[in-house]
Design an enzyme around this catalytic site. Structure first.
Site, PDB file in Angstrom:
ATOM      1  CG  ASN A  38      -1.758   1.203   1.375  1.00 26.98           C
ATOM      2  OD1 ASN A  38      -1.857   2.003   0.443  1.00 26.98           O
ATOM      3  ND2 ASN A  38      -2.393   1.364   2.525  1.00 26.98           N
ATOM      4  CG  HIS A  44      -5.997   1.820   5.401  1.00 27.81           C
ATOM      5  ND1 HIS A  44      -5.579   2.823   6.255  1.00 27.81           N
ATOM      6  CD2 HIS A  44      -4.950   0.968   5.287  1.00 27.81           C
ATOM      7  CE1 HIS A  44      -4.326   2.581   6.618  1.00 27.81           C
ATOM      8  NE2 HIS A  44      -3.925   1.458   6.044  1.00 27.81           N
ATOM      9  CB  SER A  53       4.757  -1.252  12.550  1.00 29.34           C
ATOM     10  OG  SER A  53       4.358   0.083  12.758  1.00 29.34           O
ATOM     11  N   GLY A  78       1.980   2.467  11.102  1.00 27.79           N
ATOM     12  CA  GLY A  78       2.911   3.588  10.955  1.00 27.79           C
ATOM     13  C   GLY A  78       3.565   4.045  12.248  1.00 27.79           C
ATOM     14  CD  GLU A  86      -3.714  -2.626   7.862  1.00 24.56           C
ATOM     15  OE1 GLU A  86      -2.556  -2.792   7.483  1.00 24.56           O
ATOM     16  OE2 GLU A  86      -4.381  -1.625   7.575  1.00 24.56           O
ATOM     17  N   GLY A 130       2.743  -1.130   4.524  1.00 21.60           N
ATOM     18  CA  GLY A 130       2.664   0.299   4.216  1.00 21.60           C
ATOM     19  C   GLY A 130       4.050   0.877   3.974  1.00 21.60           C
ATOM     20  N   GLY A 131       4.663   1.415   5.029  1.00 20.86           N
ATOM     21  CA  GLY A 131       5.965   2.088   4.919  1.00 20.86           C
ATOM     22  C   GLY A 131       7.011   1.287   4.168  1.00 20.86           C
ATOM     23  CE  LYS A 160      -0.271   3.330   4.777  1.00 21.07           C
ATOM     24  NZ  LYS A 160      -0.226   3.441   6.214  1.00 21.07           N
TER      25      LYS A 160
HETATM   26  P1  PGA Z   1       2.577   0.533   7.913  1.00 22.42           P
HETATM   27  O1  PGA Z   1       1.126   0.677   7.261  1.00 22.42           O
HETATM   28  O2  PGA Z   1       3.151  -0.753   7.393  1.00 22.42           O
HETATM   29  O3  PGA Z   1       3.321   1.740   7.464  1.00 22.42           O
HETATM   30  O4  PGA Z   1       2.361   0.485   9.391  1.00 22.42           O
HETATM   31  C1  PGA Z   1       0.298  -0.432   7.162  1.00 22.42           C
HETATM   32  C2  PGA Z   1      -1.016  -0.046   6.574  1.00 22.42           C
HETATM   33  O5  PGA Z   1      -1.399   1.135   6.684  1.00 22.42           O
HETATM   34  O6  PGA Z   1      -1.690  -0.878   5.980  1.00 22.42           O
END
Ligand code: PGA
Length: 236
Positions: A6, A86, A199, A163, A157, A220-221, A8
């Protein structure tokens, strides 16, 4: 093992082109990869080595809805997966359960697999309400037929883990994933695929990937770090 990336709201056109050059060289073994770029970049990705996912979809079918993107438009770009609910959309766009149900309906109508994101806040976790939160989300799905439910993927999640660099223990993930699967099985006689997200980084990627009852990861990140991902995927 499904791995959903993702992006974003990240990358300029130039950056996403560079990213694509590298991702097109990935040698994937046991991973089914889904890339969810910013909507504007969807047409840049092809679907030979990976699947295309959308970060959002309109709850409307088509017509005069300025700024919206419909499920059939996504379908025409080769999208086969779409995130729904989300926590960032729930928080910043005020998306609620009823809206999410409409979005899932639009996606199922055109055969795009919805990935419904659910999870508890920090306060809910502290108050031991995680199961209540998950159950409430699952109860919202009661208007779908068994056949429709079997096409929905759930992403667990924990909101406090998104994040933040904070992660649940392996046991906590296993417990919540089992709770989600058992609740859907008991209520609807359907056992969904369940992903974990929150994360995930290069150091803990393998720990999460190896949790026995999960079917994939929502990243995500880390999804922005294309070279790091390449190493992780190629060391499978
Ligand atoms: P993250 O995001 O891996 O940056 O924590 C996960 C997500 O928003 O699905």
């Amino acid at each position: 093992m499904l791995v959903v990336l993702n992006h974003k709201m990240n990358f300029t056109l130039e950056e996403v082109r560079d990213y694509k050059k590298i991702i097109d060289q990935y040698k994937l073994k046991d991973i089914e990869l889904v890339i969810c770029p910013s909507l504007v970049y969807l047409p840049l990705f092809d679907t030979k080595n990976y699947n295309l996912g959308s970060q959002n979809v309109s709850c409307y079918e088509n017509g005069s809805y300025t700024g919206e993107v419909s499920a059939s438009q996504l379908k025409s770009l080769g999208v086969t997966y779409c995130l729904v609910g989300h926590s960032e959309r729930r928080k910043y766009q005020n998306e609620d359960g009823l809206l999410l149900i409409e979005k899932i309906k639009r996606l199922l109508e055109v055969n795009i697999t919805p990935i419904l994101c659910i999870g508890e806040t920090k306060e809910e976790k502290q108050d031991n309400k995680t199961n209540d939160v998950l159950k409430k989300e699952i109860d919202l799905l009661s208007s779908f037929s068994k056949e429709e439910l079997s096409k929905i993927i759930i992403a667990y999640e924990p909101i406090w883990a998104i994040g933040t660099g904070l992660v649940p223990s392996k046991e906590e993930v296993m417990y919540s994933v089992k709770f989600i699967k058992d609740t859907l099985t008991n209520k609807y006689q359907v056992t969904p695929q369940v992903l974990y997200g929150g994360s995930i980084n290069a150091d803990n990627y393998n720990t999460f990937k190896n949790i026995s009852n999960i079917d994939g990861l929502l990243v995500g990140g880390l999804s922005l770090k294309v070279e790091k991902l390449k190493q992780l995927f190629e060391n499978e």
